[in-house]
Design an enzyme around this catalytic site. Structure first.
Site, PDB file in Angstrom:
ATOM      1  N   PRO A 243       0.803  -1.226   0.000  1.00 58.07           N
ATOM      2  CA  PRO A 243       0.000   0.000   0.000  1.00 58.07           C
ATOM      3  C   PRO A 243       0.834   1.274   0.000  1.00 58.07           C
ATOM      4  CG  PRO A 243      -0.601  -1.445   1.833  1.00 58.07           C
ATOM      5  CD  PRO A 243       0.525  -2.101   1.136  1.00 58.07           C
ATOM      6  N   THR A 244       0.326   2.271  -0.707  1.00 62.99           N
ATOM      7  CA  THR A 244       0.954   3.582  -0.720  1.00 62.99           C
ATOM      8  C   THR A 244       0.548   4.321   0.544  1.00 62.99           C
ATOM      9  OG1 THR A 244       0.785   3.641  -3.111  1.00 62.99           O
ATOM     10  CG2 THR A 244       1.162   5.740  -2.009  1.00 62.99           C
ATOM     11  N   GLY A 245       1.514   4.797   1.267  1.00 60.77           N
ATOM     12  CA  GLY A 245       1.176   5.527   2.491  1.00 60.77           C
ATOM     13  C   GLY A 245       1.171   4.628   3.694  1.00 60.77           C
ATOM     14  N   CYS A 246       1.742   3.436   3.554  1.00 58.13           N
ATOM     15  CA  CYS A 246       1.864   2.547   4.692  1.00 58.13           C
ATOM     16  C   CYS A 246       3.242   2.749   5.278  1.00 58.13           C
ATOM     17  CB  CYS A 246       1.724   1.093   4.242  1.00 58.13           C
ATOM     18  SG  CYS A 246       0.403   0.273   5.078  1.00 58.13           S
ATOM     19  N   VAL A 247       3.302   3.159   6.547  1.00 60.61           N
ATOM     20  CA  VAL A 247       4.625   3.425   7.102  1.00 60.61           C
ATOM     21  C   VAL A 247       4.888   2.565   8.334  1.00 60.61           C
ATOM     22  CG1 VAL A 247       5.090   5.713   6.200  1.00 60.61           C
ATOM     23  CG2 VAL A 247       3.572   5.453   8.139  1.00 60.61           C
TER      24      VAL A 247
END
Lengths: 136, 110, 100
Positions: B106-110
């Site tokens: 996922p984009t924005g998974c930190v």
């Protein structure tokens, strides 16, 4: 968004496919959105081309990432400022841009437009209000 | 990296995410889940299918909090919360479910 | 606010856009290829001259030197700073916008 939220503005000045700036910028915005700041984006110069509707990369073997701008609302990025002069210089008007919206949680989830066309003075003022400005 | 199902090879990245989106099939999801000792139920499929639709529409895999909110809107409040989603996908709802759905991380998974 | 520009004005319009959007009274520092903006007699001269009336315009000395641009070739009103001056400008301004 807490009271400690800082104002972040991402300034986009590059067209979408010729260089990697636009896509990288968009990814940074989406990743940065996890940090609960007050985020806005400005589209200036060729950056306005990122929002052009009807992009279709089907014949050019590149990923069309324009649909991703529609997800910005889900990421609570709801303030997209477009420089009027940049738009006009490029023969475009608001009708050429994708219709990007967000649901306003504080207003009964009403759908509202995310894009706002602003003139020079207004953009200047918005930039002055920021705590951090990042250019792409 | 790669794995094999019935003679067909599937390329993955180093974290096990499918390299080619178009390789995906429900069998791939089942296979990946079994590797994690997870049996996919209808509740899992609801989320996996939702993610695939989300990707189809926006060309990104949503971050976990975006997923949680969107699931709540689509499937109801009792499912749109981290507790429910973490019970289904203990390795992290966005990461694990995206993997089974054949999507990138996922984009924005930190 | 301190604005830095690192692109040649003949390749990118970063300086032009910065000048259009920077609040009067801003500090503008030209670095790297941005220093090509301040050569006297260039097509940029009138624009840069105008800018020096509204803003303080600086060019980074080491970058000028690296490109063989002598100080007597600079448009009047442009100030030359070294790395220490760059640091001072960054410290004196509450924010920096790096135009790319």
């Amino acid at each position: 968004m807490g009271n400690g939220a800082k104002k972040f503005m991402y300034v986009n000045r590059r067209a979408p496919y010729g260089t990697i700036y636009a896509l990288e910028g968009l990814e940074v915005v989406l990743i940065g959105a996890a940090f609960d700041q007050d985020v806005s984006m400005a589209f200036v110069d060729d950056g306005v081309f990122q929002l052009k509707k009807g992009q279709d990369t089907g014949e050019s073997n590149m990923k069309n990432f324009s649909p991703t701008y529609h997800a910005l609302g889900d990421y609570e990025v709801t303030k997209l400022y477009v420089d009027r002069e940049s738009l006009g210089e490029r023969g475009l008007s608001q009708d050429d841009l994708m219709e990007l919206t967000y649901e306003d949680e504080d207003d009964d989830y009403k759908e509202k437009p995310s894009i706002r066309i602003v003139d020079r003075k207004e953009l200047m003022k918005l930039m002055e209000e920021q705590d951090v400005i990042l250019n792409f | 990296m790669a794995f094999e199902i019935e003679g067909k090879t599937y390329e993955t990245d180093e974290e096990g995410y499918l390299a080619n989106l178009s390789d995906w099939s429900p069998e791939v999801a089942d296979f990946m889940a079994k590797e994690d000792d997870c049996d996919l139920t209808d509740n899992h499929w609801e989320v996996i299918n939702f993610l695939r639709e989300y990707y189809e529409e926006y060309q990104i895999a949503p971050a976990v909090r975006v997923l949680t909110k969107a699931i709540g809107k689509r499937l109801g409040k009792e499912k749109g919360n981290s507790k429910y989603l973490y019970e289904l996908f203990p390795y992290g709802p966005a990461k694990q479910a995206c993997k089974y759905a054949g999507l990138p991380k996922p984009t924005g998974c930190v | 606010m301190l604005h830095t520009i690192n692109k040649s004005p003949f390749e990118k319009n970063s300086l032009g856009t910065c000048l259009r959007l920077a609040k009067p009274g801003s500090d503008i520092l030209l670095i790297e290829d941005g220093v090509y903006s301040v050569i006297k007699g260039s097509a940029m001269e009138s624009k840069v001259r105008e800018a020096t009336k509204e803003h303080t315009v600086y060019a980074l000395g080491p970058d000028l030197k690296a490109r063989g641009i002598e100080e007597n070739r600079l448009i009047e009103g442009v100030k030359v700073v070294g790395y220490d001056g760059f640091v001072e400008l960054a410290a004196d301004n509450d924010r920096v916008q790096s135009w790319l």
